[in-house]
Design an enzyme around this catalytic site. Structure first.
Site, PDB file in Angstrom:
ATOM      1  N   SER A   1       0.896  -1.478  -0.394  1.00 31.57           N
ATOM      2  CA  SER A   1       0.039   0.086   0.035  1.00 31.57           C
ATOM      3  C   SER A   1       1.073   0.903   0.415  1.00 31.57           C
ATOM      4  O   SER A   1       2.370   1.604   1.051  1.00 31.57           O
ATOM      5  CB  SER A   1      -0.870  -0.161   1.219  1.00 31.57           C
ATOM      6  OG  SER A   1      -1.582   1.210   1.403  1.00 31.57           O
TER       7      SER A   1
ATOM      8  N   TYR B   1      -2.498  -0.667   9.926  1.00 34.96           N
ATOM      9  CA  TYR B   1      -2.161  -0.909   8.531  1.00 34.96           C
ATOM     10  C   TYR B   1      -1.153  -0.998   7.557  1.00 34.96           C
ATOM     11  O   TYR B   1      -0.985  -1.300   6.786  1.00 34.96           O
ATOM     12  CB  TYR B   1      -3.493  -0.719   7.656  1.00 34.96           C
ATOM     13  CG  TYR B   1      -3.930  -0.201   6.321  1.00 34.96           C
ATOM     14  CD1 TYR B   1      -4.280  -1.831   5.870  1.00 34.96           C
ATOM     15  CD2 TYR B   1      -3.446   0.443   5.528  1.00 34.96           C
ATOM     16  CE1 TYR B   1      -3.968  -2.745   4.452  1.00 34.96           C
ATOM     17  CE2 TYR B   1      -3.545  -0.511   4.083  1.00 34.96           C
ATOM     18  CZ  TYR B   1      -3.624  -1.669   3.565  1.00 34.96           C
ATOM     19  OH  TYR B   1      -3.665  -2.422   2.169  1.00 34.96           O
TER      20      TYR B   1
END
Length: 261
Positions: free
Chosen positions: A154, A164
């Site tokens: 990401s 995350y």
């Protein structure tokens, strides 16, 4: 050997995409459909069995081959069963896309407030799951003379500023590590780092008035948002013969958000 567009074809190859059946208009679905259009037989793997069947049926309705498999990537026997079913149905594995992940569930929880159960689950799904799947498919890839592994990271890992993001920068480390370890078997290992993608999950997390969107306005050089299909070209490069000399890399597909030399 001179270059040909045929080098992007995947005819006769077998691809597993984890997390390919969840949340409707998802990146995993776009990957599965894109691989099938390039000629691959696709295993649509997801904890959500109904979603996996839906995407597999979508592929089959276009006259292509697909298999839906329910899998819990945090459970090694479940992963081994997925790989065994893939081999029984299609003869082996050439491509693995480690796409399954937790995002909506953890992206807004501060690290100083997350409980250890949630932390361990995030690591189990977003990092250990990719390791489980890679360990399970590598021997089958080696039997077929090599293979391609692509991990979904990401833009939010550069730098990590959420739990995350922490799991995704750790997955970058696993990518480079496996690239080094598996190169002798002609298995490439790379990663794709999407930006603000308008999957169903991405759209729910980042409405127009979200602070994150406002921040991106001053950073992104092209469009703030992309569609799941706009990631498929990068995937095809990394898994096809056209990308056979690429390994250990992170390919940012984000409209010019993360600028890296």
């Amino acid at each position: 050997m001179s270059f040909s567009l045929d080098q992007f074809r995947l005819d006769g190859q077998v691809a597993i995409v984890t997390g390919a059946g969840g949340r409707g208009n998802s990146i995993g679905r776009a990957y599965a459909l894109g691989l099938s259009r390039a000629g691959a037989k696709v295993v649509v793997a997801d904890l959500n069995e109904d979603g996996a069947n839906r995407v597999a049926n979508e592929i089959r309705s276009a006259g292509r081959e697909a298999l839906a498999v329910r899998v819990d990537i945090t459970d090694r026997p479940s992963v081994d069963a997925m790989v065994a079913e893939t081999k029984a149905s299609f003869g082996g594995v050439d491509i693995l896309v480690n796409n399954a992940a937790l995002m909506v569930e953890i992206v807004s929880t501060p690290a100083m407030q997350i409980d250890l159960e949630s932390w361990n689950k995030a690591i189990a799904v977003n990092l250990t799951g990719a390791l489980n799947c890679s360990q399970a498919v590598a021997p089958l890839m080696s039997e077929r003379g090599g293979g391609r592994i692509v991990n979904q990271v990401s833009g939010g890992a550069f730098p990590a500023q959420t739990v995350y993001g922490v799991t995704k920068i750790a997955l970058v480390g696993l990518t480079t590590t496996l690239s080094r370890e598996l190169g002798a078997q002609n298995i490439t290992v790379n990663a794709i780092a999407p930006g603000n993608t308008m999957s169903d999950a991405g759209a729910a997390l980042t409405p127009d008035d979200a602070p994150f969107v406002k921040m991106l306005e001053g950073m992104v050089t092209l469009r703030l948002r992309g569609e799941p299909d706009e990631l498929v070209g990068a995937l095809l490069l990394l898994v096809s013969p056209a990308g056979s000399w690429i390994s250990g890399q992170v390919l940012h597909v984000d409209g010019g958000w993360i600028l890296r030399p």
